[in-house]
Design a protein around this motif. Structure first.
Motif, PDB file in Angstrom:
ATOM      1  N   ILE A   1       0.994  -1.088  -0.010  1.00 22.05           N
ATOM      2  CA  ILE A   1       0.138   0.013   0.014  1.00 22.05           C
ATOM      3  C   ILE A   1       0.869   1.222   0.125  1.00 22.05           C
ATOM      4  N   GLU A   2       0.294   2.382  -0.368  1.00 25.61           N
ATOM      5  CA  GLU A   2       0.960   3.543  -0.130  1.00 25.61           C
ATOM      6  C   GLU A   2      -0.053   4.578   0.855  1.00 25.61           C
ATOM      7  N   THR A   3       0.906   5.203   1.577  1.00 23.84           N
ATOM      8  CA  THR A   3       0.129   5.963   2.618  1.00 23.84           C
ATOM      9  C   THR A   3       0.808   7.484   2.796  1.00 23.84           C
ATOM     10  N   GLN A   4      -0.100   8.357   3.385  1.00 19.49           N
ATOM     11  CA  GLN A   4       0.509   9.590   3.668  1.00 19.49           C
ATOM     12  C   GLN A   4       0.144   9.948   5.272  1.00 19.49           C
ATOM     13  N   ASP A   5       0.993  10.765   5.832  1.00 22.15           N
ATOM     14  CA  ASP A   5       0.719  11.215   7.321  1.00 22.15           C
ATOM     15  C   ASP A   5      -0.593  11.905   7.650  1.00 22.15           C
TER      16      ASP A   5
ATOM     17  N   ALA B   1      -2.632   7.188   6.746  1.00 21.89           N
ATOM     18  CA  ALA B   1      -3.898   7.217   5.828  1.00 21.89           C
ATOM     19  C   ALA B   1      -3.431   6.470   4.540  1.00 21.89           C
ATOM     20  N   VAL B   2      -4.201   5.481   4.172  1.00 18.55           N
ATOM     21  CA  VAL B   2      -4.078   4.519   3.086  1.00 18.55           C
ATOM     22  C   VAL B   2      -4.369   5.626   1.721  1.00 18.55           C
ATOM     23  N   THR B   3      -3.363   5.622   0.921  1.00 20.36           N
ATOM     24  CA  THR B   3      -3.919   6.648  -0.485  1.00 20.36           C
ATOM     25  C   THR B   3      -4.007   5.437  -1.731  1.00 20.36           C
ATOM     26  N   ARG B   4      -3.384   4.424  -1.545  1.00 19.23           N
ATOM     27  CA  ARG B   4      -3.602   3.439  -2.699  1.00 19.23           C
ATOM     28  C   ARG B   4      -3.432   2.021  -2.143  1.00 19.23           C
TER      29      ARG B   4
ATOM     30  N   ASN C   1       2.512   7.668  12.089  1.00 22.43           N
ATOM     31  CA  ASN C   1       2.809   8.182  10.740  1.00 22.43           C
ATOM     32  C   ASN C   1       2.906   7.211   9.586  1.00 22.43           C
ATOM     33  N   GLY C   2       3.330   7.656   8.251  1.00 22.79           N
ATOM     34  CA  GLY C   2       3.595   6.658   7.266  1.00 22.79           C
ATOM     35  C   GLY C   2       5.010   6.091   7.567  1.00 22.79           C
ATOM     36  N   GLU C   3       5.949   6.664   8.198  1.00 25.30           N
ATOM     37  CA  GLU C   3       7.171   6.222   8.422  1.00 25.30           C
ATOM     38  C   GLU C   3       7.125   5.218   9.517  1.00 25.30           C
ATOM     39  N   MET C   4       6.301   5.230  10.473  1.00 29.63           N
ATOM     40  CA  MET C   4       6.157   4.254  11.614  1.00 29.63           C
ATOM     41  C   MET C   4       5.791   3.182  10.980  1.00 29.63           C
TER      42      MET C   4
END
Length: 479
Positions: A293-297, A315-318, A346-349
């Motif tokens: 998946i791709e995410t953003q903070d 937050a899942v964006t893709r 966040n996404g990094e975690m």
């Protein structure tokens, strides 16, 4: 360790600290006195009492008996690397044109290692200790010198495994590092500055550290035991003489020459052991799992739009097709706030969490969907190590693409690495070079290797890559 024994250890450490502070004060006050030409009467110095041999009728506690069992298993690691140095740098054209100007240079470095399997001669150390080495030698605590064979390593967790062949080896038993608590006493053993085997002590300052700059996937033990250059790869043990961590780094904004400031980090023994088992089972490499998946903070704006009370999570964006996330039922707009009970801020975690999981690992995700709590179960799928350009787009034939090292991602770079470019290939004619970082493409957005593959799924009519080379960005049209 029983409570009376712990109290004795605390008393010994308190006495030692008090004595050390007194001696330092006495020396410093003597140095601060101004010089006088005239002869002064001889000063009468107060007597300095020796440490008692007993406390409350009991022998003074000591770490020596435990260390006598531990230190034979901690080794010094010496590496040699022959590099070719040219006044033209890495430019392949000029290196071929003027080979007589290229000289060989011998680089040597020192580190430490830990014998964890005496029967098979397995030695754990840091990847950065043996990285690029042509020759590795291990010096045992009894003075014997033996050649080490490289088994495998994982740059993103900084764990490497070697094997030595020698008789009468001693190994350190592994502890359950998950049981460590802040305040537990620990002892670091290694070879700082090439001085020889050295022991330092301290406590566990923190566990689960994952925000150390410039390092890959992290779940560090933080300690105030001194970890100086050369200690890397050495042992962090508990008072029972069991391995709780592999010393890996110290943190000092002023550099190592500024001295130790009590910020040392070690890789937990559970993580190091898991990496070792993967290296042995998978031919020297680690196979990681990913959700796909791709995410953003989540910031305040996103939190408000998704009906969240707190701006926290990924937050899942893709969601990629045929991925673990797809099978688990993740959808764009979902917010992951925990994984296997660990908070995800966040996404990094989330990326760091995935990077520490093996392929096929079972993961429980705490999700917020439309502001409501939801729990999903996923089985991670193997993250690809490398993709061939010809399988992505004919215009990339001859190039190989790999995930960026996690250290590069933590420095703020996002994209994929060009790991190889075949001479005379279409990719080379299009201008791609080994070591390039593809930051973006006209085919669509991406942040990692699966995203790069997904963006090229429809084979765009025009393909232009934005590339970072030698710190400078540029564009390359693929024809």
């Amino acid at each position: 360790m029983h409570a009376p024994s712990t109290r004795k250890t605390l008393l010994a450490l308190t006495l030692a600290a008090a004595f050390g502070g007194f001696a330092a004060t006495a020396i410093r006050s003597g140095l601060d006195q101004p010089a006088h030409a005239e002869t002064a009467a001889p000063a009468v110095l107060p007597g300095i009492s020796a440490l008692p041999t007993t406390v409350a009728g009991q022998p003074l506690p000591s770490l020596a008996p435990m260390l006598e069992k531990v230190t034979p298993a901690v080794v010094s690691v010496r590496t040699r690397q022959v590099v070719r140095v040219s006044p033209f740098g890495d430019d392949p054209f000029f290196r071929r044109m003027f080979p007589e100007l290229t000289q060989q240079q011998l680089n040597q470095s020192l580190g430490s290692g830990v014998i964890v399997d005496a029967k098979n001669g397995y030695v754990l150390t840091n990847h950065h200790v043996i990285e690029g080495a042509d020759d590795v030698t291990v010096i045992l605590a009894d003075g014997r010198t033996v050649k080490a064979e490289f088994v495998g390593s994982d740059p993103d967790t900084d764990v490497a495994l070697m094997q030595i062949h020698a008789d009468n080896l001693t190994a350190i038993p592994l502890a359950d590092s998950d049981a460590l608590r802040v305040g537990d006493f620990v002892v670091a053993v290694g070879n700082p500055f090439g001085l020889g085997q050295t022991v330092t002590s301290g406590i566990v300052s923190a566990v689960g550290r994952s925000n150390v700059p410039g390092v890959g996937f992290q779940n560090f033990i933080q300690t105030d035991a001194s970890i100086n250059p050369g200690n890397s790869g050495g042992a962090l043990v508990n008072l029972n003489g069991q391995l709780v961590g592999i010393n890996t780094a110290s943190f000092n904004l002023q550099g190592s020459m500024a001295g130790n400031i009590g910020l040392g980090f070690a890789i937990p023994s559970d993580l190091a052991s898991g990496v070792m088992q993967q290296l042995l089972a998978n031919g020297g490499v680690v196979r990681r799992g990913t959700l796909g998946i791709e995410t953003q903070d989540v910031d305040e704006r996103i939190a408000k739009s998704l009906g969240l009370d707190v701006a926290r999570g990924a937050a899942v964006t893709r969601v990629y097709p045929e991925s673990a996330g797809k099978d688990a039922g993740l959808q764009p707009g979902d917010v992951i706030v925990a994984a296997n009970g660990r908070h995800i801020d966040n996404g990094e975690m989330l990326r760091n969490f995935q990077g520490l999981q093996p392929a096929n690992a079972k993961v429980t995700l705490d999700v917020r969907r439309d502001g409501k709590p939801l729990q999903l179960s996923a089985t991670l799928r193997e993250q690809p190590h490398e993709l061939e350009g010809k399988d992505l787009d004919p215009r990339l034939a001859g190039a190989s693409f790999a995930e960026l090292p996690e250290t590069a991602r933590r420095s703020g770079v996002s994209g994929v690495l060009v790991s190889e470019v075949a001479r005379g290939s279409r990719a080379e004619r299009n201008g791609l070079r080994k070591g390039d970082i593809v930051l973006a493409a006209s085919s669509g957005g991406f942040s990692d290797l699966p995203g790069f593959r997904a963006s090229l799924g429809n084979e765009p009519q025009q393909l232009v890559l934005r590339v970072l080379r030698g710190g400078r960005p540029g564009t390359l049209p693929m024809r």
